[in-house]
Design a protein around this motif. Structure first.
Motif, PDB file in Angstrom:
ATOM      1  N   ASP A   1     -41.554  81.854  27.525  1.00  0.00           N
ATOM      2  CA  ASP A   1     -41.411  80.729  28.460  1.00  0.00           C
ATOM      3  C   ASP A   1     -40.407  79.710  27.930  1.00  0.00           C
ATOM      4  O   ASP A   1     -39.680  79.075  28.701  1.00  0.00           O
ATOM      5  CB  ASP A   1     -42.777  80.062  28.712  1.00  0.00           C
TER       6      ASP A   1
ATOM      7  N   ALA B   1     -44.591  85.624  39.913  1.00  0.00           N
ATOM      8  CA  ALA B   1     -44.056  84.264  39.722  1.00  0.00           C
ATOM      9  C   ALA B   1     -42.524  84.280  39.762  1.00  0.00           C
ATOM     10  O   ALA B   1     -41.902  83.466  40.454  1.00  0.00           O
ATOM     11  CB  ALA B   1     -44.561  83.683  38.401  1.00  0.00           C
TER      12      ALA B   1
ATOM     13  N   GLY C   1     -43.569  72.047  36.988  1.00  0.00           N
ATOM     14  CA  GLY C   1     -44.019  73.186  36.177  1.00  0.00           C
ATOM     15  C   GLY C   1     -42.862  73.994  35.615  1.00  0.00           C
ATOM     16  O   GLY C   1     -41.954  74.376  36.342  1.00  0.00           O
TER      17      GLY C   1
ATOM     18  N   ALA D   1     -44.659  74.728  41.105  1.00  0.00           N
ATOM     19  CA  ALA D   1     -44.741  75.920  40.251  1.00  0.00           C
ATOM     20  C   ALA D   1     -45.673  75.575  39.091  1.00  0.00           C
ATOM     21  O   ALA D   1     -45.456  75.990  37.960  1.00  0.00           O
ATOM     22  CB  ALA D   1     -43.349  76.290  39.741  1.00  0.00           C
TER      23      ALA D   1
ATOM     24  N   ARG E   1     -46.077  84.461  25.086  1.00  0.00           N
ATOM     25  CA  ARG E   1     -45.612  83.625  26.195  1.00  0.00           C
ATOM     26  C   ARG E   1     -45.029  82.297  25.710  1.00  0.00           C
ATOM     27  O   ARG E   1     -44.128  81.740  26.360  1.00  0.00           O
ATOM     28  CB  ARG E   1     -46.753  83.404  27.191  1.00  0.00           C
TER      29      ARG E   1
ATOM     30  N   SER F   1     -53.334  73.174  38.394  1.00  0.00           N
ATOM     31  CA  SER F   1     -52.964  71.910  39.028  1.00  0.00           C
ATOM     32  C   SER F   1     -53.433  71.883  40.482  1.00  0.00           C
ATOM     33  O   SER F   1     -53.630  72.925  41.102  1.00  0.00           O
ATOM     34  CB  SER F   1     -51.450  71.746  38.914  1.00  0.00           C
TER      35      SER F   1
ATOM     36  N   GLU G   1     -49.108  88.308  28.918  1.00  0.00           N
ATOM     37  CA  GLU G   1     -48.105  88.702  27.919  1.00  0.00           C
ATOM     38  C   GLU G   1     -47.375  90.002  28.218  1.00  0.00           C
ATOM     39  O   GLU G   1     -46.390  90.324  27.567  1.00  0.00           O
ATOM     40  CB  GLU G   1     -48.819  88.800  26.556  1.00  0.00           C
ATOM     41  N   SER G   2     -47.912  90.769  29.167  1.00  0.00           N
ATOM     42  CA  SER G   2     -47.342  92.085  29.427  1.00  0.00           C
ATOM     43  C   SER G   2     -46.429  91.981  30.650  1.00  0.00           C
ATOM     44  O   SER G   2     -46.883  91.635  31.736  1.00  0.00           O
ATOM     45  CB  SER G   2     -48.499  93.065  29.684  1.00  0.00           C
TER      46      SER G   2
ATOM     47  N   HIS H   1     -44.406  88.803  37.139  1.00  0.00           N
ATOM     48  CA  HIS H   1     -43.530  89.412  38.152  1.00  0.00           C
ATOM     49  C   HIS H   1     -43.629  88.645  39.465  1.00  0.00           C
ATOM     50  O   HIS H   1     -42.605  88.275  40.059  1.00  0.00           O
ATOM     51  CB  HIS H   1     -43.907  90.883  38.359  1.00  0.00           C
TER      52      HIS H   1
ATOM     53  N   VAL I   1     -46.657  65.803  37.164  1.00  0.00           N
ATOM     54  CA  VAL I   1     -46.507  65.448  38.586  1.00  0.00           C
ATOM     55  C   VAL I   1     -47.901  65.219  39.166  1.00  0.00           C
ATOM     56  O   VAL I   1     -48.783  66.068  39.038  1.00  0.00           O
ATOM     57  CB  VAL I   1     -45.774  66.570  39.358  1.00  0.00           C
TER      58      VAL I   1
HETATM   59  P1  FAD Z   1     -47.774  79.038  34.577  1.00  0.00           P
HETATM   60  O1  FAD Z   1     -47.316  80.090  33.650  1.00  0.00           O
HETATM   61  O2  FAD Z   1     -49.206  78.686  34.598  1.00  0.00           O
HETATM   62  O3  FAD Z   1     -46.886  77.762  34.391  1.00  0.00           O
HETATM   63  C1  FAD Z   1     -47.214  76.547  35.037  1.00  0.00           C
HETATM   64  C2  FAD Z   1     -46.664  75.378  34.224  1.00  0.00           C
HETATM   65  O4  FAD Z   1     -46.883  74.174  34.957  1.00  0.00           O
HETATM   66  C3  FAD Z   1     -47.359  75.216  32.886  1.00  0.00           C
HETATM   67  O5  FAD Z   1     -46.401  75.171  31.858  1.00  0.00           O
HETATM   68  C4  FAD Z   1     -48.133  73.897  33.029  1.00  0.00           C
HETATM   69  O6  FAD Z   1     -48.179  73.181  31.814  1.00  0.00           O
HETATM   70  C5  FAD Z   1     -47.294  73.165  34.063  1.00  0.00           C
HETATM   71  N1  FAD Z   1     -48.056  72.168  34.847  1.00  0.00           N
HETATM   72  C6  FAD Z   1     -49.347  72.234  35.262  1.00  0.00           C
HETATM   73  N2  FAD Z   1     -49.660  71.151  35.983  1.00  0.00           N
HETATM   74  C7  FAD Z   1     -48.538  70.386  36.031  1.00  0.00           C
HETATM   75  C8  FAD Z   1     -48.231  69.132  36.630  1.00  0.00           C
HETATM   76  N3  FAD Z   1     -49.151  68.465  37.335  1.00  0.00           N
HETATM   77  N4  FAD Z   1     -46.986  68.626  36.464  1.00  0.00           N
HETATM   78  C9  FAD Z   1     -46.045  69.286  35.751  1.00  0.00           C
HETATM   79  N5  FAD Z   1     -46.286  70.485  35.156  1.00  0.00           N
HETATM   80  C10 FAD Z   1     -47.510  71.020  35.305  1.00  0.00           C
HETATM   81  N6  FAD Z   1     -49.479  88.095  33.972  1.00  0.00           N
HETATM   82  C11 FAD Z   1     -48.635  89.049  33.523  1.00  0.00           C
HETATM   83  O7  FAD Z   1     -47.490  89.105  33.992  1.00  0.00           O
HETATM   84  N7  FAD Z   1     -49.029  89.928  32.547  1.00  0.00           N
HETATM   85  C12 FAD Z   1     -50.271  89.912  32.013  1.00  0.00           C
HETATM   86  O8  FAD Z   1     -50.567  90.700  31.117  1.00  0.00           O
HETATM   87  C13 FAD Z   1     -51.199  88.949  32.502  1.00  0.00           C
HETATM   88  N8  FAD Z   1     -52.462  88.865  32.013  1.00  0.00           N
HETATM   89  C14 FAD Z   1     -53.313  87.912  32.502  1.00  0.00           C
HETATM   90  C15 FAD Z   1     -54.626  87.851  32.035  1.00  0.00           C
HETATM   91  C16 FAD Z   1     -55.520  86.898  32.542  1.00  0.00           C
HETATM   92  C17 FAD Z   1     -56.938  86.861  32.063  1.00  0.00           C
HETATM   93  C18 FAD Z   1     -55.074  85.970  33.521  1.00  0.00           C
HETATM   94  C19 FAD Z   1     -56.003  84.930  34.070  1.00  0.00           C
HETATM   95  C20 FAD Z   1     -53.766  86.007  33.970  1.00  0.00           C
HETATM   96  C21 FAD Z   1     -52.882  86.974  33.477  1.00  0.00           C
HETATM   97  N9  FAD Z   1     -51.566  87.050  33.941  1.00  0.00           N
HETATM   98  C22 FAD Z   1     -50.740  88.033  33.500  1.00  0.00           C
HETATM   99  C23 FAD Z   1     -51.066  86.100  34.942  1.00  0.00           C
HETATM  100  C24 FAD Z   1     -50.127  85.021  34.375  1.00  0.00           C
HETATM  101  O9  FAD Z   1     -50.822  84.271  33.403  1.00  0.00           O
HETATM  102  C25 FAD Z   1     -49.652  84.088  35.487  1.00  0.00           C
HETATM  103  O10 FAD Z   1     -49.555  84.776  36.712  1.00  0.00           O
HETATM  104  C26 FAD Z   1     -48.289  83.437  35.188  1.00  0.00           C
HETATM  105  O11 FAD Z   1     -48.347  82.699  34.005  1.00  0.00           O
HETATM  106  C27 FAD Z   1     -47.869  82.553  36.358  1.00  0.00           C
HETATM  107  O12 FAD Z   1     -46.677  81.876  36.073  1.00  0.00           O
HETATM  108  P2  FAD Z   1     -46.383  80.460  36.769  1.00  0.00           P
HETATM  109  O13 FAD Z   1     -45.004  80.081  36.364  1.00  0.00           O
HETATM  110  O14 FAD Z   1     -46.731  80.521  38.203  1.00  0.00           O
HETATM  111  O15 FAD Z   1     -47.457  79.461  36.139  1.00  0.00           O
END
Ligand code: FAD
Length: 491
Positions: free
Chosen positions: A114, A320, A12, A167, A110, A172, A46-47, A318, A134
Motif C-alpha cells: 500500500d 478495489a 482513503g 475509498a 500490505r 468508515s 495479502e494475496s 482486485h 474525512v
Molecule cells: P482499505 O485497504 O481498507 O483502505 C482504506 C483506507 O482508508 C485505509 O488506509 C484507512 O486508514 C483509510 N480511512 C478509513 N477511514 C478514513 C477516513 N474517514 N478518512 C480518511 N481515510 C480513511 N483481499 C485480497 O485481495 N486478498 C486477500 O488475501 C484478502 N484476505 C482477506 C481476509 C480477511 C479476513 C478480510 C476481512 C479481507 C481480506 N481481503 C483480501 C480484502 C481486503 O482486505 C480489502 O478488500 C482491501 O483492503 C480493500 O481495499 P480498499 O482500498 O477498498 O480499502
C-alpha cells in the motif's frame, strides 16, 4: 475557514484510493487524497491476483517496482477443498489470458504494497495528506460538492471538488452519504481469527508461493507465505461457530489449528510472532455486503466502501483496484467534457457490479463441499459464460480477468507482441528468402494475416488494444490508453 478547491478529493489511501487518485492525476487533473493513518500501516488482504499486478499496477507505472520488491511469487492456489481428500492445485498460466510473463501474482505485506501505491500517487502529482480523517461531505441539493476533514494537527478543514470518492474501506461510515442501504449477504457471514508465524513449512517448488486454503469442520484456513520464513495464517469460521473464536485468542487459534491436520503439520515447527506489526492476533468479520447504489451526483464509492465478498478467492484488492480503474475512467471522461456524469458513472457501476456478481455467484457454489474440483470448474464456466474450457474459466474468474478487459490482461502482451513483430520485420528486411520463415511463424503475423484489419495492426504495434465490444448493450468501450470511456460505434 478558507476552502481549497480540487477536481477530485479521495478519502482513503488503500489500494482503491491510491489507484483512482493516480489514474485521475495522470490525466492532468488536480487530486487531493486524504488518509487517516500515517503509512506504512497494517492491513489484511495479502494475496493478490494477476489482474491487479499486470493490469492495474502496470497502468499505474508500478509493475516493475513490484517485481523488484522481493514479494513471493504466487503462481496459483493449492486447495484442500471439496470431496477429494488430497490437495489440488491450479496455475494461472493455463489460461491464454494470463500466459507467459503475466501468469503470476504476488503475496504482499500490505504495509509495504500500500505504501508503494501511495508514494506512486504522490510521484504522479496527487496531493497526499496523511493523518487526515474525512468526517463528512459537503452537499448542495442533490450534489456532493466537497468534504470536511480533520487535518494532522487537529484542525477542521473543508475542501470543494467536482467529485468526492469514498475509498475509506469497510470501517468508515462515509459511504452512508451516497444514500440507500448496505445489504448484507445471508450466505456469507463468517469471522476470521488470524496471526503470523515464523518457520512454517512451504509447498514444494515451483508452487511454494501459492496460497494454501484448507477446509476443515469449522470452516477453512488460509496459509499465505509472505517471505521465506514469515506466514500469514487465518481461520475463517461460520457465524454459527463464532463462539470458537471468543475469549482467549491464542487458545482459540491453537484449538482450531489442532482441528485441521494439514495446517497443524505445516506449522509443526513454527513459532507465532508476538511482537511488532504482526504480534497481535486479530479478529475481523468478513461479512459480504453491497450498497444499493455505488454513486450519486458528485460522489463515488470504490473498494470495500462499496462492496465486499468472502475472502476465499483473495478478490478484495482486485475489486478495489478494478473499481478504482472503472471510476477513474468515468471521472476522466466527465472532467474532459467527453461524457455526462450519468452515462459515465452508470458504466462504472454496471461493470463493477458484474465483477462482484461473478465472484459472489461462483463462491456460493464453491462452498458446496460434497463435490470435486471438476464441478467447481464447470460452475465457473457457467457463471462467467466464458468460451474457454471449464478449468480455464475457473482460473480466469479467480485471476480477476473473466471480464475480458484488455487493460487487465494485455498490457504485457501488447508490448511483447510489438517486440516480436518488430524483430520479425527486422529479420525479414535484413535477410534472404529463408528469413521469411520466422516471420510467418510469428503469432503476431499470423493474427495480423487472419484479421488484416487496421485496428488489429494498431493493436499489434501497441498503439491500440484489440477492438472491444461493450460489456452491456448500448454501453461504452474503453479508450485505447484505458484511461477513459468512449461511445461504441458499431461498424
Ligand atoms: P482499505 O485497504 O481498507 O483502505 C482504506 C483506507 O482508508 C485505509 O488506509 C484507512 O486508514 C483509510 N480511512 C478509513 N477511514 C478514513 C477516513 N474517514 N478518512 C480518511 N481515510 C480513511 N483481499 C485480497 O485481495 N486478498 C486477500 O488475501 C484478502 N484476505 C482477506 C481476509 C480477511 C479476513 C478480510 C476481512 C479481507 C481480506 N481481503 C483480501 C480484502 C481486503 O482486505 C480489502 O478488500 C482491501 O483492503 C480493500 O481495499 P480498499 O482500498 O477498498 O480499502
Amino acid at each position: 475557514m478558507s476552502v481549497e478547491d480540487f477536481d477530485v478529493v479521495v478519502a482513503g489511501g488503500g489500494p482503491g484510493g491510491s489507484t483512482v487518485a493516480t489514474l485521475v492525476a495522470m490525466q492532468g487533473h488536480r487530486v487531493l487524497l486524504l488518509e487517516k493513518e500515517v503509512f506504512p500501516r497494517y492491513q489484511i488482504g495479502e494475496s493478490l491476483l494477476p489482474a491487479t499486478v499486470h493490469g492495474v499496477c502496470r497502468m499505474l507505472g508500478v509493475a516493475d517496482e513490484l517485481a523488484n520488491s522481493g514479494f513471493p511469487i504466487k503462481r496459483g492456489g493449492t486447495f484442500r477443498w471439496g470431496a477429494r481428500p488430497e490437495p489440488w492445485t491450479f496455475h494461472f498460466g493455463i489460461s491464454a489470458k494470463m500466459a507467459g510473463s503475466t501468469s503470476h501474482a504476488y503475496q504482499v505485506e500490505r504495509a509495504v504494497f500500500d505504501d508503494i501505491l501511495l508514494k506512486n500517487a504522490k510521484s504522479k502529482g496527487v496531493v497526499v495528506r496523511e493523518g487526515c480523517s474525512v468526517n463528512d461531505v459537503v452537499e448542495d441539493g442533490e450534489r456532493v460538492t466537497g468534504a470536511r476533514y480533520t487535518d494532522a494537527d487537529g484542525n477542521a478543514r473543508e475542501v470543494s471538488a467536482r467529485f468526492v470518492i469514498d475509498a475509506s474501506g469497510n470501517k468508515s461510515r462515509l459511504y452512508t452519504k451516497v444514500g440507500g442501504s448496505r445489504n448484507y449477504s445471508e450466505f456469507f457471514r463468517s469471522l476470521a481469527l488470524f496471526g503470523y508465524f515464523e518457520g512454517g513449512k512451504r509447498l514444494p517448488e515451483p508452487v511454494s508461493g501459492n496460497i494454501l486454503s484448507v477446509a476443515f469442520d469449522s470452516g477453512w484456513f488460509w496459509y499465505i507465505p509472505l517471505s521465506d520464513t514469515l506466514t500469514s495464517v487465518g481461520a475463517v469460521v461460520r457465524r454459527e461457530d463464532a463462539d470458537k473464536i471468543q475469549g482467549d485468542r491464542e487458545k482459540a487459534l491453537n484449538t482450531l489449528i489442532a482441528e485441521c491436520p494439514m495446517i497443524s503439520d505445516y506449522l509443526s515447527n513454527a513459532t507465532r510472532v508476538t511482537t511488532g506489526r504482526y504480534g497481535e492476533l486479530r479478529v475481523r468479520k468478513d461479512y459480504s455486503y453491497q450498497q444499493d447504489s455505488y454513486w450519486r451526483p458528485g460522489m463515488v464509492l470504490v473498494g470495500d466502501a462499496a462492496c465486499f465478498v468472502d475472502p476465499v478467492f483473495s478478490s478484495g484488492v482486485h475489486l478495489a483496484t478494478y473499481s478504482a480503474l472503472l471510476a477513474a475512467r468515468s471521472i476522466n471522461s466527465v472532467l474532459a467534457g467527453d461524457l455526462d456524469e450519468k452515462t459515465a458513472l452508470n458504466e462504472f457501476e454496471a461493470r463493477y457490479r458484474r465483477e462482484y456478481g461473478v465472484f459472489y455467484e461462483f463462491l456460493v457454489s464453491f462452498y458446496q463441499m460434497n463435490v470435486n474440483e471438476e464441478s467447481y470448474f464447470w460452475q465457473a464456466k457457467k457463471v462467467t459464460q466464458n468460451q474457454s474450457t471449464d478449468v480455464e474459466s475457473f482460473v480466469e474468474l479467480i485471476g480477476g480477468v473473466s471480464s475480458g478487459e484488455t487493460a487487465l490482461t494485455a498490457a504485457d502482451r501488447i508490448a511483447a507482441n510489438s517486440a516480436e513483430f518488430a524483430a520479425a520485420v527486422d529479420k525479414m528486411a535484413a535477410g534472404d528468402g529463408d528469413d521469411m520463415v520466422p516471420m510467418f511463424k510469428s503469432t503476431v503475423v499470423k493474427q495480423a494475416m487472419q484479421e488484416a484489419g487496421q485496428v488489429q495492426m494498431k493493436a499489434l504495434l501497441g498503439e491500440d488494444a484489440e477492438p472491444e465490444l461493450p460489456l452491456f448493450p448500448g454501453g461504452l468501450v474503453t479508450s485505447p490508453d484505458g484511461m477513459k470511456w468512449l461511445p461504441h460505434h458499431p461498424v
